[in-house]
Scaffold this active site. Structure first.
Site, PDB file in Angstrom:
ATOM      1  N   ASP A  93      -0.510  -7.712   3.323  1.00 53.39           N
ATOM      2  CA  ASP A  93       0.517  -7.151   2.461  1.00 53.39           C
ATOM      3  C   ASP A  93       0.602  -5.661   2.737  1.00 53.39           C
ATOM      4  O   ASP A  93      -0.166  -4.862   2.192  1.00 53.39           O
ATOM      5  CB  ASP A  93       0.181  -7.424   1.000  1.00 53.39           C
ATOM      6  CG  ASP A  93       1.351  -7.145   0.070  1.00 53.39           C
ATOM      7  OD1 ASP A  93       2.424  -6.737   0.561  1.00 53.39           O
ATOM      8  OD2 ASP A  93       1.192  -7.340  -1.148  1.00 53.39           O
ATOM      9  N   ALA A  94       1.527  -5.291   3.626  1.00 51.92           N
ATOM     10  CA  ALA A  94       1.669  -3.902   4.047  1.00 51.92           C
ATOM     11  C   ALA A  94       3.053  -3.335   3.739  1.00 51.92           C
ATOM     12  O   ALA A  94       3.217  -2.120   3.666  1.00 51.92           O
ATOM     13  CB  ALA A  94       1.386  -3.774   5.544  1.00 51.92           C
ATOM     14  N   LYS A  95       4.049  -4.205   3.613  1.00 53.31           N
ATOM     15  CA  LYS A  95       5.428  -3.814   3.292  1.00 53.31           C
ATOM     16  C   LYS A  95       5.933  -2.715   4.215  1.00 53.31           C
ATOM     17  O   LYS A  95       6.587  -1.754   3.767  1.00 53.31           O
ATOM     18  CB  LYS A  95       5.541  -3.407   1.821  1.00 53.31           C
ATOM     19  CG  LYS A  95       5.189  -4.531   0.847  1.00 53.31           C
ATOM     20  CD  LYS A  95       5.378  -4.097  -0.602  1.00 53.31           C
ATOM     21  CE  LYS A  95       5.035  -5.207  -1.584  1.00 53.31           C
ATOM     22  NZ  LYS A  95       3.576  -5.501  -1.641  1.00 53.31           N
ATOM     23  N   ARG A  96       5.646  -2.864   5.493  1.00 57.42           N
ATOM     24  CA  ARG A  96       6.091  -1.867   6.456  1.00 57.42           C
ATOM     25  C   ARG A  96       7.607  -1.936   6.628  1.00 57.42           C
ATOM     26  O   ARG A  96       8.226  -2.986   6.470  1.00 57.42           O
ATOM     27  CB  ARG A  96       5.429  -2.104   7.816  1.00 57.42           C
ATOM     28  CG  ARG A  96       3.914  -2.034   7.814  1.00 57.42           C
ATOM     29  CD  ARG A  96       3.386  -0.714   7.340  1.00 57.42           C
ATOM     30  NE  ARG A  96       1.974  -0.523   7.651  1.00 57.42           N
ATOM     31  CZ  ARG A  96       1.176   0.315   7.017  1.00 57.42           C
ATOM     32  NH1 ARG A  96       1.639   1.036   6.016  1.00 57.42           N
ATOM     33  NH2 ARG A  96      -0.087   0.439   7.364  1.00 57.42           N
TER      34      ARG A  96
END
Length: 274
Positions: A93-96
């Site tokens: 879960d990095a939401k890059r």
């Protein structure tokens, strides 16, 4: 196996739509772990080992590791999951969200360095911010669509339809993700459990595309409404995430056993409505 194959196998093998989020906050750790250099890894591996047969995926949130200079422990955690619990996919879960060579480097970070099986991505910058992730055909790319936070409506509910039509921005993202952007079948979507009507709308737009659904447990999303809105015809299609309600179910040295009990109860509650 590809991410989508791993996920489908885990749905069946563990009879589970539960995804456990790994958001380690040392301030909430049991006393015996506090002050240890490897506390984050020890805490998370114990949770993983206690719950792995009850889940369809694990989702470590990168900020909880990076903020404490514990990226090496994140690497070790994902390696542990792959070695000890093969077949359970790991969603980073990095939401890059970026374009060109920068997005390519973020993809190397997620898939090369951390060896994640899937990653969350912000599609706000459009198709060319998503394409670098799709260069890894065995990986999952899970796009933010309708998020569970109250402020999500500020942008996601804007009408972007043409004259005489209405289309919310989250609906446009869903339509693109389920259609022209998803030529390789790698894409999934994040749709929050706090908005079951929108889950149903997204499901109608994207067919059997997997949905990552945060917001049950501590955020108050309704399990029955979530499952009934988002399940596919075969009773799968969802990764329903719970983090804090499972991670911090126990306060003492038996925290992993307490986490297992919370995960078991959550999985079974989900399965009642499949």
């Amino acid at each position: 196996m590809t991410f989508t194959q791993m996920l489908a196998a885990a749905w069946q093998k563990n009879n589970s739509l539960l995804c456990v989020g790994l958001d380690p906050d040392p301030a909430k750790f049991p006393a015996h772990l506090k002050g240890r250099d490897d506390a984050i890894l020890e805490f998370c591996t114990a949770i993983v080992d206690a719950t792995a047969d009850l889940v369809c995926a694990f989702k470590p949130q990168i900020a909880y590791f990076a903020a404490r200079r514990a990226e090496d422990q994140l690497e070790a955690l994902i390696a542990h999951i792959h070695a000890k619990h093969p077949g359970i996919p790991v969603i980073l879960d990095a939401k890059r969200g970026d374009i060109g060579s920068t997005a390519e480097q973020y993809a190397v970070e997620a898939f090369g360095r951390f060896q994640a099986d899937a990653v969350t991505v912000n599609p706000y910058m459009g198709r060319d911010s998503v394409e670098p992730w799709l260069a890894y055909p065995d990986k999952g790319v899970i796009l933010l669509c309708r998020t569970s936070n109250p402020g999500g409506s500020d942008l996601q509910f804007l009408d972007v339809g043409g004259p005489g039509t209405q289309e919310r921005l989250y609906e446009r993202v869903a339509r693109l993700a389920g259609g022209e952007w998803n030529t390789t079948g790698q894409i999934g979507l994040v749709v929050g459990a706090t908005f079951p009507a929108e889950i149903a709308r997204v499901r109608a737009l994207v067919g059997d595309v997997p949905l990552l659904v945060p917001g049950i447990g501590a955020q108050g999303g309704d399990i029955e409404a979530t499952v009934q809105a988002g399940r596919t015809a075969d009773g799968t299609g969802l990764m329903i995430n719970s983090s804090r309600a499972i991670l911090y179910a126990g306060k003492d040295e038996n925290y992993a056993a307490a986490a297992r009990q919370a995960a078991l109860e959550t999985r079974d509650a989900i399965n009642r409505y499949r």
